[in-house]
Design a protein around this motif. Structure first.
Motif, short mmCIF file in Angstrom:
data_model
loop_
_atom_site.label_atom_id
_atom_site.label_comp_id
_atom_site.label_asym_id
_atom_site.label_seq_id
_atom_site.Cartn_x
_atom_site.Cartn_y
_atom_site.Cartn_z
N UNK A 204 39.95 28.39 41.17
CA UNK A 204 40.12 27.21 40.36
C UNK A 204 38.83 26.40 40.33
N UNK A 205 38.14 26.43 41.43
CA UNK A 205 36.94 25.63 41.55
C UNK A 205 35.93 25.90 40.47
N UNK A 206 35.30 27.04 40.50
CA UNK A 206 34.26 27.30 39.52
C UNK A 206 34.64 28.39 38.52
N UNK A 207 35.87 28.64 38.41
CA UNK A 207 36.30 29.63 37.43
C UNK A 207 35.75 31.00 37.72
N UNK A 208 35.61 31.32 38.97
CA UNK A 208 35.09 32.62 39.34
C UNK A 208 36.24 33.56 39.71
N UNK A 209 36.40 34.62 38.99
CA UNK A 209 37.55 35.50 39.20
C UNK A 209 37.42 36.35 40.46
N UNK A 210 38.51 36.86 40.87
CA UNK A 210 38.52 37.71 42.05
C UNK A 210 38.41 39.17 41.71
N UNK A 211 38.77 39.52 40.52
CA UNK A 211 38.92 40.95 40.27
C UNK A 211 40.08 41.45 41.08
N UNK A 212 39.96 42.63 41.62
CA UNK A 212 41.06 43.11 42.45
C UNK A 212 40.68 43.10 43.92
N UNK A 213 39.91 42.10 44.27
CA UNK A 213 39.52 41.98 45.67
C UNK A 213 40.75 41.75 46.53
N UNK A 214 41.58 40.83 46.09
CA UNK A 214 42.75 40.49 46.88
C UNK A 214 43.73 41.65 46.84
N UNK A 215 43.65 42.45 47.86
CA UNK A 215 44.53 43.61 47.91
C UNK A 215 45.97 43.16 48.07
N UNK A 216 46.81 44.08 48.40
CA UNK A 216 48.22 43.76 48.43
C UNK A 216 48.68 43.22 49.79
N UNK A 217 47.74 43.00 50.70
CA UNK A 217 48.16 42.46 51.98
C UNK A 217 48.73 41.06 51.80
N UNK A 218 47.99 40.24 51.06
CA UNK A 218 48.52 38.90 50.81
C UNK A 218 49.77 38.98 49.96
N UNK B 230 41.17 41.00 34.70
CA UNK B 230 42.47 40.34 34.89
C UNK B 230 42.29 39.09 35.73
N UNK B 231 42.98 38.06 35.34
CA UNK B 231 42.95 36.80 36.08
C UNK B 231 44.37 36.37 36.44
N UNK B 232 44.50 35.78 37.61
CA UNK B 232 45.81 35.23 37.92
C UNK B 232 46.07 33.96 37.11
N UNK B 233 47.28 33.73 36.81
CA UNK B 233 47.66 32.62 35.94
C UNK B 233 47.14 31.27 36.45
N UNK B 234 47.07 31.12 37.76
CA UNK B 234 46.62 29.84 38.30
C UNK B 234 45.14 29.87 38.72
N UNK B 235 44.43 30.88 38.26
CA UNK B 235 43.01 30.95 38.59
C UNK B 235 42.21 31.37 37.38
N UNK B 236 42.44 30.71 36.26
CA UNK B 236 41.76 31.09 35.04
C UNK B 236 40.34 30.54 35.02
N UNK B 237 39.44 31.27 34.40
CA UNK B 237 38.08 30.75 34.24
C UNK B 237 38.03 29.77 33.08
N UNK B 238 36.87 29.26 32.80
CA UNK B 238 36.70 28.43 31.60
C UNK B 238 36.84 29.32 30.38
#
Lengths: 299, 299
Positions: B38-52, B152-160
């Motif tokens: 949310x901060x700088x509109x920088x996406x994660x890609x698929x970094x966040x694996x399925x552990x979270x 792909x971006x999560x709905x609550x983490x969209x870029x500008x």
DNA sequence: CCAAAAGTGTTGGCGGTACACCCATGA
DNA sequence: TCATGGGTGTACCGCCAACACTTTTGG
């Protein structure tokens, strides 16, 4: 009719038009009148059950149509509309199309749907139609004077229509029937003040079914959106009824998007649903007379 | 950039484009990740694996965006879309825009709204955007592989976002939240079969609130639209849950437009509301794979 | 190897609200 | 005849709790 060959038409961008379905309450139609107008149009959805409605004098929806002055469908009745100019917003274009058709002031304006299938042009140029629907105040016969190429038709007595305009009107009626359940559109069809009986009749007319008057009264009063004007109005020659005004409490602070019970999740409620049809322009800084008609202005 | 003078632009017809908001379920995002995004509109890609994902449990909405390769908003992220061809229906155009972006198969497609205000072009040519929204099946990480200009971006983490696409996405999410209350869209986000727990989690994720599991289960089962497949599926390492399939009874004959109680009138119900957003093409004679995705096909 | 614990799936009950249906009174 | 108010039964939902089933864990 030569509009160019196939490849030309395929590459050319489609025309863009804006049309409006204008709805207003009018007098009930007698059975024979209805039969005459119905002709061969064969209205679709309208529930068979209650022809008694007209007998009881229940109001009915009317809408103005314009006669086409060019091919295709020359001479057929069609929805009011016009081309979209690049310097006009969609709402402005719809408003202008509405103004050029009826002198009545719209009390509601909302985008309905955009139709753009290539086969809907029927020999004309490919056309994308951005369709709006509008509600105008009840006009006691006076407003129903027909102009040269404009005529009002009752909702269940439509003539043969040009293009897919019949489908569009049916869809607008569906939207109205759907939206009356959770918004204040019913009050837009009446004047600024009304009796509960009038409001009840509008609900029944649009829903096409009987609604228990006692429960309706309780629910409307309990909603807190109706304000007693203190005056009384006599419809027939019976006891006068209390006159109300639509005045939503809003409270703006409390109901932003708080805890919406599961009740809301399954059974749609006012605030939650009102935004369902039109986007919220968060960045709009100035609200003019036109935008006051648009549902997003209510958020 | 010379796009001609004002009068030329005013008289010229606007461009017509079709865009799509594509939504799919994906893994939940942890709090810090979402904060970072949310901060700088920088996406994660698929970094966040399925552990979270398995940790927090509740799934989340993701959507693919494309990077613009021309002015205005060059380099910004935008909704997938393209120009409307005269020989394509709006649905076909939306479908093509969707296909060119993600390899996933859409399970739902519906027109959202048409945006056409003159000031939304921001230096580009005036553009009318007919926006659709689509639901694609849950893709287990595999589907979230990003292409060159697609991410792909999560709905609550969209870029500008470019243009008014942020507003459009918010509106699509509102529509989804609204529509999940009275239609089967939730099942479109899952696979063909699912457990009641999964369905429940989707409802909670989209509604953004907790829903009593007991009542949810009762209501879903009572609706008669869920069919027990007879098999069991184990999500964690506990007792396996029954697997269901969405199979509306329809019955087509009985529930055409019969007595809809006042309950329906004030609290929206399934059949009545399903047609609220999309017109019913009564005259459609042939339903292909595309039209099976369109809500009107359910009528 | 067995028993208890843990975690979820599934079902039941209680109370409040909203609505359908019906009735009474008064202008 | 209609405006207005009240009353009862039912269905649905929020909330709480109990039981059923499967795996894990500690003896």
């Amino acid at each position: 009719m030569g509009f160019g060959n196939v490849s030309e038409r395929r590459s050319a961008p489609p025309q863009v038009g804006v049309s409006v379905v204008i709805l207003a309450l009018g007098p009930a139609q007698s059975a024979d009148q209805s039969a005459r107008n119905l002709g061969q149009g064969n209205p679709v959805g309208n529930v068979s059950a209650d022809d008694t409605a007209s007998a009881t004098g229940r109001p009915q929806l009317w809408l103005p149509l314009v006669k086409r002055v060019r091919q295709p469908f020359l001479g057929s009745w069609a929805l009011p509309g016009g081309h979209l100019r690049s310097d006009r917003s969609l709402e402005q274009s719809a408003f202008e199309a509405l103004e050029s058709t009826t002198a009545l002031h719209p009390r509601y304006l909302e985008q309905l749907y955009t139709f753009g299938d290539p086969d809907r042009s029927h020999g004309g140029l490919p056309m994308v139609s951005i369709v709006y629907w509008a509600l105008v105040e009840q006009s006691e016969a006076a407003g129903f004077e027909d102009g040269d190429n404009v005529r009002w038709f009752p909702e269940n007595g439509l003539p043969t229509l040009a293009f897919d305009h019949r489908t569009i009107i049916e869809y607008a009626l569906e939207r109205l029937r759907s939206k009356i359940e959770y918004s204040d559109v019913a009050t837009r069809l009446l004047g600024p003040t009304f009796t509960l009986r009038q409001l009840h009749d509008v609900y029944e007319a649009i829903a096409g079914q009987t609604i228990d008057l006692a429960n309706f009264r309780r629910k409307m009063l309990a909603s807190g959106d109706l304000e007693d004007t203190g005056t009384k109005r006599r419809e027939g020659r019976q006891r006068p009824a209390a006159v109300y005004r639509y005045a939503p409490k809003d409270s703006a602070v409390e109901n932003a998007s708080h805890h919406v019970g599961v009740t809301e999740l399954f059974a749609a409620r006012h605030d939650h649903k009102r935004i369902a049809e039109s986007p919220t322009h968060h960045d709009a800084e100035h609200r003019d007379a036109l935008s006051a008609l648009i549902p997003s202005a209510h958020e």
